[in-house]
Design an enzyme around this catalytic site. Structure first.
Site, PDB file in Angstrom:
ATOM      1  N   THR A 105       2.497   6.059  13.953  1.00 30.81           N
ATOM      2  CA  THR A 105       1.798   4.991  13.221  1.00 30.81           C
ATOM      3  C   THR A 105       2.457   3.643  13.507  1.00 30.81           C
ATOM      4  OG1 THR A 105       1.288   6.594  11.495  1.00 30.81           O
ATOM      5  CG2 THR A 105       0.957   4.290  10.940  1.00 30.81           C
ATOM      6  N   GLY A 106       3.779   3.631  13.630  1.00 36.18           N
ATOM      7  CA  GLY A 106       4.500   2.381  13.921  1.00 36.18           C
ATOM      8  C   GLY A 106       3.992   1.736  15.210  1.00 36.18           C
ATOM      9  N   CYS A 149      14.041  10.510   6.533  1.00 40.85           N
ATOM     10  CA  CYS A 149      14.108  10.004   7.916  1.00 40.85           C
ATOM     11  C   CYS A 149      15.501  10.182   8.485  1.00 40.85           C
ATOM     12  CB  CYS A 149      13.674   8.544   7.960  1.00 40.85           C
ATOM     13  SG  CYS A 149      14.571   7.498   6.811  1.00 40.85           S
ATOM     14  N   LYS A 182       0.844  -1.198   0.000  1.00 42.15           N
ATOM     15  CA  LYS A 182       0.000   0.000   0.000  1.00 42.15           C
ATOM     16  C   LYS A 182       0.877   1.245   0.000  1.00 42.15           C
ATOM     17  CE  LYS A 182      -1.791   2.308   3.462  1.00 42.15           C
ATOM     18  NZ  LYS A 182      -1.625   3.667   2.904  1.00 42.15           N
ATOM     19  N   GLY A 187       7.391   4.638   8.091  1.00 45.92           N
ATOM     20  CA  GLY A 187       6.556   5.818   8.318  1.00 45.92           C
ATOM     21  C   GLY A 187       6.846   6.389   9.687  1.00 45.92           C
ATOM     22  N   SER A 188       5.868   7.061  10.249  1.00 51.74           N
ATOM     23  CA  SER A 188       6.098   7.781  11.505  1.00 51.74           C
ATOM     24  C   SER A 188       6.101   6.831  12.695  1.00 51.74           C
ATOM     25  CB  SER A 188       5.022   8.841  11.689  1.00 51.74           C
ATOM     26  OG  SER A 188       3.761   8.207  11.790  1.00 51.74           O
ATOM     27  N   GLU A 211      10.339   0.783  10.208  1.00 51.16           N
ATOM     28  CA  GLU A 211      11.345   1.829   9.965  1.00 51.16           C
ATOM     29  C   GLU A 211      10.657   3.156  10.243  1.00 51.16           C
ATOM     30  OE1 GLU A 211      14.346   1.341   9.503  1.00 51.16           O
ATOM     31  OE2 GLU A 211      14.557  -0.654   8.651  1.00 51.16           O
ATOM     32  N   GLU A 243      11.038  15.981  15.472  1.00 46.88           N
ATOM     33  CA  GLU A 243      11.450  15.711  14.093  1.00 46.88           C
ATOM     34  C   GLU A 243      10.725  16.704  13.185  1.00 46.88           C
ATOM     35  OE1 GLU A 243       9.814  12.233  12.092  1.00 46.88           O
ATOM     36  OE2 GLU A 243      11.685  11.945  11.030  1.00 46.88           O
TER      37      GLU A 243
HETATM   38  P1  NAD Z   1       2.698   7.964   8.271  1.00 43.34           P
HETATM   39  O1  NAD Z   1       3.023   7.108   9.443  1.00 43.34           O
HETATM   40  O2  NAD Z   1       1.667   9.012   8.433  1.00 43.34           O
HETATM   41  O3  NAD Z   1       2.199   7.091   7.034  1.00 43.34           O
HETATM   42  C1  NAD Z   1       2.986   6.044   6.485  1.00 43.34           C
HETATM   43  C2  NAD Z   1       2.065   5.025   5.840  1.00 43.34           C
HETATM   44  O4  NAD Z   1       1.239   4.439   6.849  1.00 43.34           O
HETATM   45  C3  NAD Z   1       1.113   5.583   4.795  1.00 43.34           C
HETATM   46  O5  NAD Z   1       1.009   4.636   3.740  1.00 43.34           O
HETATM   47  C4  NAD Z   1      -0.198   5.690   5.553  1.00 43.34           C
HETATM   48  O6  NAD Z   1      -1.323   5.615   4.714  1.00 43.34           O
HETATM   49  C5  NAD Z   1      -0.132   4.479   6.458  1.00 43.34           C
HETATM   50  N1  NAD Z   1      -0.925   4.566   7.685  1.00 43.34           N
HETATM   51  C6  NAD Z   1      -1.424   5.665   8.295  1.00 43.34           C
HETATM   52  N2  NAD Z   1      -2.071   5.322   9.426  1.00 43.34           N
HETATM   53  C7  NAD Z   1      -1.972   3.973   9.545  1.00 43.34           C
HETATM   54  C8  NAD Z   1      -2.394   3.018  10.528  1.00 43.34           C
HETATM   55  N3  NAD Z   1      -3.066   3.382  11.621  1.00 43.34           N
HETATM   56  N4  NAD Z   1      -2.086   1.716  10.338  1.00 43.34           N
HETATM   57  C9  NAD Z   1      -1.390   1.321   9.260  1.00 43.34           C
HETATM   58  N5  NAD Z   1      -0.956   2.175   8.295  1.00 43.34           N
HETATM   59  C10 NAD Z   1      -1.233   3.495   8.431  1.00 43.34           C
HETATM   60  O7  NAD Z   1       4.105   8.561   7.807  1.00 43.34           O
HETATM   61  P2  NAD Z   1       4.350   9.621   6.650  1.00 43.34           P
HETATM   62  O8  NAD Z   1       3.867  10.941   7.152  1.00 43.34           O
HETATM   63  O9  NAD Z   1       3.844   9.083   5.359  1.00 43.34           O
HETATM   64  O10 NAD Z   1       5.950   9.623   6.578  1.00 43.34           O
HETATM   65  C11 NAD Z   1       6.740  10.457   7.349  1.00 43.34           C
HETATM   66  C12 NAD Z   1       7.358   9.703   8.507  1.00 43.34           C
HETATM   67  O11 NAD Z   1       8.000   8.530   8.031  1.00 43.34           O
HETATM   68  C13 NAD Z   1       8.453  10.487   9.205  1.00 43.34           C
HETATM   69  O12 NAD Z   1       8.327  10.357  10.613  1.00 43.34           O
HETATM   70  C14 NAD Z   1       9.741   9.824   8.753  1.00 43.34           C
HETATM   71  O13 NAD Z   1      10.824   9.970   9.620  1.00 43.34           O
HETATM   72  C15 NAD Z   1       9.300   8.415   8.617  1.00 43.34           C
HETATM   73  N6  NAD Z   1      10.188   7.685   7.687  1.00 43.34           N
HETATM   74  C16 NAD Z   1      11.023   6.733   8.193  1.00 43.34           C
HETATM   75  C17 NAD Z   1      11.900   6.075   7.355  1.00 43.34           C
HETATM   76  C18 NAD Z   1      12.846   5.003   7.870  1.00 43.34           C
HETATM   77  O14 NAD Z   1      13.361   4.250   7.055  1.00 43.34           O
HETATM   78  N7  NAD Z   1      13.075   4.891   9.155  1.00 43.34           N
HETATM   79  C19 NAD Z   1      11.914   6.379   6.009  1.00 43.34           C
HETATM   80  C20 NAD Z   1      11.045   7.341   5.520  1.00 43.34           C
HETATM   81  C21 NAD Z   1      10.182   7.984   6.383  1.00 43.34           C
END
Ligand code: NAD
Length: 475
Positions: A224-225, A276, A169, A220-221, A242, A374
């Protein structure tokens, strides 16, 4: 009407007839539509992945490797088209979009060379014990908006190589290039091995909760993680997370100011700071603080912020309105608190596009929001330190632990400091370099598990130990 992009489910490009708009952050125009999927489409995709898993998991690894290599080649062959679409939906300038597309191709190619051989635990007169690696099953890949193609490919490649099938996704903000790629690779793997479906954020928790998904690999964030970890706990799905980072760079007094100013700048401002592992806090020794901060500010003056598709643009817009508002809020907070700006700080509210000027803060306090949080945008705080111990302590004073960097004329000293930083990756005299053969993952609240390298690949497998008692064969 905007171009409609379709999902890849069971080898077919499909749509449910409900659409989400995708906006170009450089001008806020709708540039495409993607299917708005929910539980029904997810069920279909997971069922296809489950059915395909039966054969794919038994397919020889050399054949799976060939499929990953083909995907790598297709990305490269179509890099120009993919790069333009990526700039249009993500905002990054063409050169950086090319870097992401070619990088994704190289990453898949390199990862395809990894191996999964058995390990012998014991081979004695009485017993043979062997560990083999078996694929975990159907994997859900959930991807953010800052590097949509790279992140998608870095999940698809090891999943396929290990013998897993995947339902991926993309972020609802940046699904277009991934769906175009889906179309290009749809016949490379057997139907159901790779499925790519789109929807709102609400599709994510449905994946985490789905009873027929065995593993979630998420980028992602951190917020959310945590939700994903909670959701996955219900049936103990395997997870790789990640997450966010608040990465510190430490610049020692022996660093070459003229040389590092430009590199420090790009360690923070590449992809408009939306990385990130971008340098998000820069600690500079007091002996060179004034000279280096002036050199960075001087360099910044000549960097053009604008539409990534225009020649000369080096820093594009923020990818989406929500993140734009958050970055503006952090800048406003710095203003409200009277922190000193070396560069930028004035966001122009007129016109279209989510543009934030290059902004550099002069020695804000450690508890300033722009230092403690961040920022994920083109805002760089420079801070002064006196002793190495102090710099290390300040760098480590974070719930995050993703990456860090040390800049010095003495690489041994750099390594000595690197070993004291509580992060998964530390660079000495470079930045943002990730190797496909080295594990990439966060300490503390920056992640769980790792991607890349052998360690990343093993996360798509279970160990299975087969033990044969040699001297107890029934007659
Ligand atoms: P996000 O967590 O908002 O969204 C990431 C993904 O998760 C999207 O596809 C979103 O639709 C999905 N999502 C949202 N809510 C969800 C839920 N409750 N359950 C499952 N999936 C859900 O993150 P973002 O705003 O898209 O990205 C920015 C963040 O990602 C920053 O904090 C950045 O540091 C982090 N990031 C980390 C890495 C790494 O490798 N460590 C790399 C890139 C970005």
């Amino acid at each position: 009407m905007a171009t409609q992009y379709h999902n890849l489910i069971n080898g077919e490009m499909t749509s449910n007839g409900e659409w989400l708009d995708v906006v170009n952050p450089a001008n806020e125009k709708v540039i495409g539509q993607v299917p708005a999927c929910g539980a029904a489409e997810l069920d279909t995709a997971v069922a296809a992945a489950r059915a395909a898993f039966k054969t794919w998991s038994k397919t020889p690894i050399e054949d799976r490797r060939a499929v990953v290599q083909k995907i790598s080649a297709i990305i490269k062959e179509n890099s120009d088209e993919l790069m333009r679409l990526l700039t249009a939906e993500q905002g990054k300038p063409h050169a950086q979009a090319t870097g992401e597309i070619i990088g994704a191709s190289m990453m898949a190619g390199a990862q395809s060379t990894l191996t999964l051989e058995d390990e012998i635990n014991e081979d004695s007169e009485t017993r043979l014990s062997r560990t083999r690696r078996v694929p975990v099953g159907v994997v859900a890949g959930i991807v953010p908006w800052n590097f949509p193609v790279m992140m998608a490919v870095q999940k698809i490649a090891p999943a396929l190589l290990s013998g897993c099938t995947i339902v991926l996704k993309p972020s609802p903000f940046t699904p277009l290039t991934t769906l175009r790629l889906a179309e290009l690779i749809k016949d490379v793997a057997p139907a159901g091995v790779v499925n790519i479906i789109t929807g709102e954020d609400s599709l994510g928790p449905l994946m985490t909760a789905h009873p027929d998904i065995d593993k979630v690999t998420f980028t992602g964030s951190t917020a959310t993680g945590k939700k994903i970890m909670e959701g996955a706990s219900k049936d103990l799905k395997r997870i790789t997370l990640e997450l966010g980072g608040n990465d510190a760079s430490i610049v020692l007094p022996d660093a070459n100011v003229a040389k590092v100013a430009e590199q420090l700048f790009w360690s923070s401002f590449t992809n408009a700071g939306q990385i990130c592992v971008a340098a998000k806090r820069i600690y500079i020794h007091e002996d060179i603080y004034d000279e280096l901060s002036a050199a960075i500010a001087e360099y910044a003056k000549n960097v053009k912020v604008g539409d990534g598709s225009e020649q000369g643009t080096a820093v594009g817009p923020i990818q989406n309105k929500k993140q734009f508002d958050r970055v503006c809020e952090l800048i406003q907070d710095a203003k409200d608190n009277g922190y000193k700006f070396l560069v930028g700080g004035d966001v122009d509210p007129s016109g279209s596009g989510y543009y934030v000027p290059i902004t550099i803060l002069d020695n804000p306090p450690e508890d300033a929001r722009i230092v403690a949080e961040e920022q994920f945008g083109p805002v760089m705080p420079l801070m002064k330190f006196s002793t190495e111990e102090e710099a290390i302590a300040r760098a480590n004073a974070s719930e995050y632990g993703l990456a860090g960097a040390v800049w010095t004329a003495d690489p041994d000293k750099g390594v000595e400091i690197a070993e004291q930083l509580e992060t998964g990756t530390v660079w000495v005299n470079e930045f943002l370099h990730l190797s496909p053969f080295a594990p990439f993952g966060g300490h503390k609240q920056s992640g769980f598990g790792a991607e890349y390298g052998k360690e990343g690949l093993l996360e798509f497998t279970y160990p299975q130990v087969i033990t044969v008692k040699k001297d107890n064969v029934p007659a």
